[in-house]
Design an enzyme around this catalytic site. Structure first.
Site, short mmCIF file in Angstrom:
data_model
loop_
_atom_site.label_atom_id
_atom_site.label_comp_id
_atom_site.label_asym_id
_atom_site.label_seq_id
_atom_site.Cartn_x
_atom_site.Cartn_y
_atom_site.Cartn_z
N ARG A 157 0.88 -1.10 -0.27
CA ARG A 157 0.36 0.40 0.38
C ARG A 157 0.85 1.17 0.26
O ARG A 157 0.08 2.37 -0.49
CB ARG A 157 -1.04 -0.52 1.13
CG ARG A 157 -1.75 1.29 1.80
CD ARG A 157 -3.55 1.19 1.88
NE ARG A 157 -3.01 0.12 3.67
CZ ARG A 157 -2.49 0.48 4.31
NH1 ARG A 157 -1.91 1.67 4.88
NH2 ARG A 157 -2.40 0.01 5.14
N TYR A 203 -15.02 17.12 -14.74
CA TYR A 203 -15.36 16.01 -14.78
C TYR A 203 -16.34 16.05 -13.67
O TYR A 203 -15.69 16.20 -12.45
CB TYR A 203 -13.91 15.45 -14.83
CG TYR A 203 -14.62 13.91 -14.83
CD1 TYR A 203 -15.42 12.54 -15.60
CD2 TYR A 203 -14.42 12.44 -13.33
CE1 TYR A 203 -16.10 11.84 -14.91
CE2 TYR A 203 -14.37 11.49 -13.17
CZ TYR A 203 -15.12 10.64 -13.77
OH TYR A 203 -15.87 9.57 -14.22
N ASP A 206 -5.35 18.11 -13.40
CA ASP A 206 -5.51 16.69 -14.64
C ASP A 206 -4.94 17.08 -16.20
O ASP A 206 -5.43 17.80 -16.46
CB ASP A 206 -7.11 17.67 -14.15
CG ASP A 206 -7.92 16.35 -14.42
OD1 ASP A 206 -7.19 15.28 -15.54
OD2 ASP A 206 -8.54 15.35 -13.72
N LYS A 214 -7.37 6.34 -19.71
CA LYS A 214 -7.26 7.13 -20.36
C LYS A 214 -6.13 6.82 -21.81
O LYS A 214 -5.92 5.83 -21.32
CB LYS A 214 -7.90 8.12 -20.03
CG LYS A 214 -9.07 8.58 -19.49
CD LYS A 214 -10.20 7.64 -19.19
CE LYS A 214 -11.65 8.40 -18.67
NZ LYS A 214 -11.02 7.94 -17.10
C1 3LM Z 1 -15.39 9.69 -18.51
N1 3LM Z 1 -13.83 9.72 -16.93
O1 3LM Z 1 -16.30 9.32 -19.05
P1 3LM Z 1 -10.71 7.39 -13.43
N2 3LM Z 1 -10.26 12.89 -14.16
C2 3LM Z 1 -10.48 13.50 -15.64
C3 3LM Z 1 -12.05 11.83 -16.39
O2 3LM Z 1 -12.25 12.34 -17.91
C4 3LM Z 1 -11.58 11.28 -15.37
C5 3LM Z 1 -11.08 11.40 -14.18
C6 3LM Z 1 -10.24 12.17 -13.87
C7 3LM Z 1 -14.62 9.41 -17.62
C8 3LM Z 1 -15.34 8.24 -17.18
S1 3LM Z 1 -17.72 8.16 -16.36
C9 3LM Z 1 -18.22 7.43 -15.74
C10 3LM Z 1 -16.28 7.66 -16.72
C11 3LM Z 1 -10.45 13.95 -17.19
C12 3LM Z 1 -12.98 9.94 -15.91
C13 3LM Z 1 -10.74 10.31 -12.90
O3 3LM Z 1 -11.24 6.79 -11.80
O4 3LM Z 1 -10.04 6.38 -13.72
O5 3LM Z 1 -12.07 6.26 -13.66
O6 3LM Z 1 -11.10 8.41 -13.72
O7 3LM Z 1 -15.21 11.00 -18.85
#
Ligand code: 3LM
Length: 404
Positions: free
Chosen positions: A60, A113, A185, A210
């Site tokens: 962790r 987001y 971000d 992504k």
């Molecule tokens: C999306 N986005 O479809 P995870 N920062 C950004 C993001 O686009 C996202 C995160 C953080 C999307 C996910 S929506 C249920 C699906 C700019 C995620 C968060 O925790 O790895 O999903 O990242 O826009």
């Protein structure tokens, strides 16, 4: 081999952080599937826990496979240290929990987001943290809003979903003058297209789900910044407050994804630009927002702080939400799904999907139109993507005949 900072981006993405002579010559780093690490004696254990001696003791906190990825990612963002997380949200929450306490203020851009928005506006605000949101594309608004209590200035550029850009250098300068940390971000760009830390930001966070991984087969997060900041996030936000640790197998898959990041990003950018140009001349399209288009309101800023327009754009159809739905439902190859940055092209409707954590009122106040569609351009042949978009536009443009 040359030292890290003499190597080009593509080479760093393949080589930094791993010495195969330490792993019997294995081309790829071993995946250390071990929760715990042994000590030679009691003293050594105590020294590792107190930080007096370096070495892994529990996954962790750190793990050798994650360590390779952390070093490699730091080299890509051109900074001292990287840190792995179980998800993008794990990275964001771990960073923000580390540096914010009751009574502090966080200032964010008004477009974020959906789950980041929910965490900050609906979550952090429950714990005595003041949340202020402004239009960060206008640095004067930050100058007016920032105070001694402001500990973090937080934004995305481009913002998810409306593609708004923020002048990273201008914002970071104002934050620094007020002793606040700038957290960016950088998910949409990856360090291949944009390096916020070189523009003055303190920490970058990413959904590595992504473009960084690129194949839609894992959930992961990364952060990077100065060693002193990342150590605090590791030992406070990650270890004690979220526990959002990355799995070693995921680190292995991400290391594989990073090896092709530069060529994938080049292809995402060239295909997206070609499609954006075709779409903006189509009679059914009211607006295309893509940073690489000369018609994009912040195209100059895109050219100065990004190396390409990226792989994501938004589209608005002249016939509004009803027509947008008919268009989306008529697509045959492009998948209707959230997420972005995959080899597969994906399309989604932010107001009802990724940004449904905002209330309708909040969406209106934060510049998220109900008729916006978001297209994540994949790595398929540009002609096949265009053919699918074109046939779906033809169907969406047909008159609706009501059965009496
Ligand atoms: C999306 N986005 O479809 P995870 N920062 C950004 C993001 O686009 C996202 C995160 C953080 C999307 C996910 S929506 C249920 C699906 C700019 C995620 C968060 O925790 O790895 O999903 O990242 O826009």
């Amino acid at each position: 081999m040359k030292s890290t900072n003499e190597l080009s981006f593509a080479t760093r993405a393949i080589h930094v952080g791993y010495d195969d002579s330490e792993a019997k010559g294995a081309l790829n780093p071993p995946v250390y599937m071990s929760s715990t690490f042994t000590f030679q004696n009691t003293n050594e254990g105590g020294a590792r826990f107190s930080g007096k001696s370096k070495g892994h003791f529990y996954s962790r906190i750190s793990n050798p496979t994650l360590e390779v990825l952390e070093k490699r990612f730091a080299a890509l963002e051109e900074t001292e240290a990287g840190l792995c997380f179980a998800s993008g949200m794990g990275a964001i929450t771990s960073v923000l929990w580390t540096f914010l306490s009751a009574g502090d203020e966080i200032i964010t851009d008004d477009t974020l987001y959906g789950c980041t928005f929910a965490f900050i506006h609906h979550g952090l605000s429950r714990f005595g943290i003041k949340v202020t949101s402004i239009d960060m594309s206008d640095p004067k608004q930050l100058k007016a809003a920032i105070s001694d209590n402001t500990k973090i200035v937080y934004f995305e550029s481009p913002a998810n979903p409306n593609m708004k850009l923020v002048d990273i250098a201008a914002i970071a300068k104002i934050a620094k003058a007020n002793n606040a940390l700038t957290v960016v971000d950088n998910t949409y760009c990856t360090p291949y297209l944009q390096q916020p830390l070189n523009l003055g930001a303190d920490i970058v966070v990413h959904s590595a789900t992504k473009f960084l991984s690129g194949h839609g087969d894992l959930i992961a997060g990364l952060a990077a910044g100065r060693e002193e900041l990342m150590t605090r996030v590791r030992l406070e936000g990650l270890k004690d407050m979220t526990g959002a640790v990355m799995d070693p197998l995921t680190a292995h898959q991400l290391l594989r994804g990073l090896k092709t990041l530069s060529i994938r990003m080049d292809r995402h950018c060239s295909t997206a630009l070609e499609l954006a140009k075709l779409l903006e001349t189509h009679p059914l399209i009211a607006k295309v927002s893509y940073p690489g288009l000369t018609s994009f309101a912040q195209n100059d800023l895109a050219n100065s702080q990004m190396r390409g327009g990226g792989g994501v754009m938004t589209i608005e159809l002249s016939g509004g939400f009803g027509q947008a739905t008919r268009f989306m439902d008529a697509l045959q190859m492009i998948k209707r799904a959230v997420s972005l940055g995959d080899a597969d092209s994906l399309i989604q409707h932010p107001a009802s999907m990724t940004h449904s954590a905002y209330t309708e009122k909040e969406r209106a106040a934060h510049g998220i139109s109900e008729s916006l569609l978001r297209l994540s351009v994949g790595l398929e042949d540009v002609r096949d993507i265009w053919n699918d978009l074109h046939q779906a536009l033809q169907i969406a443009g047909q008159p609706i005949i009501c059965a009496a």
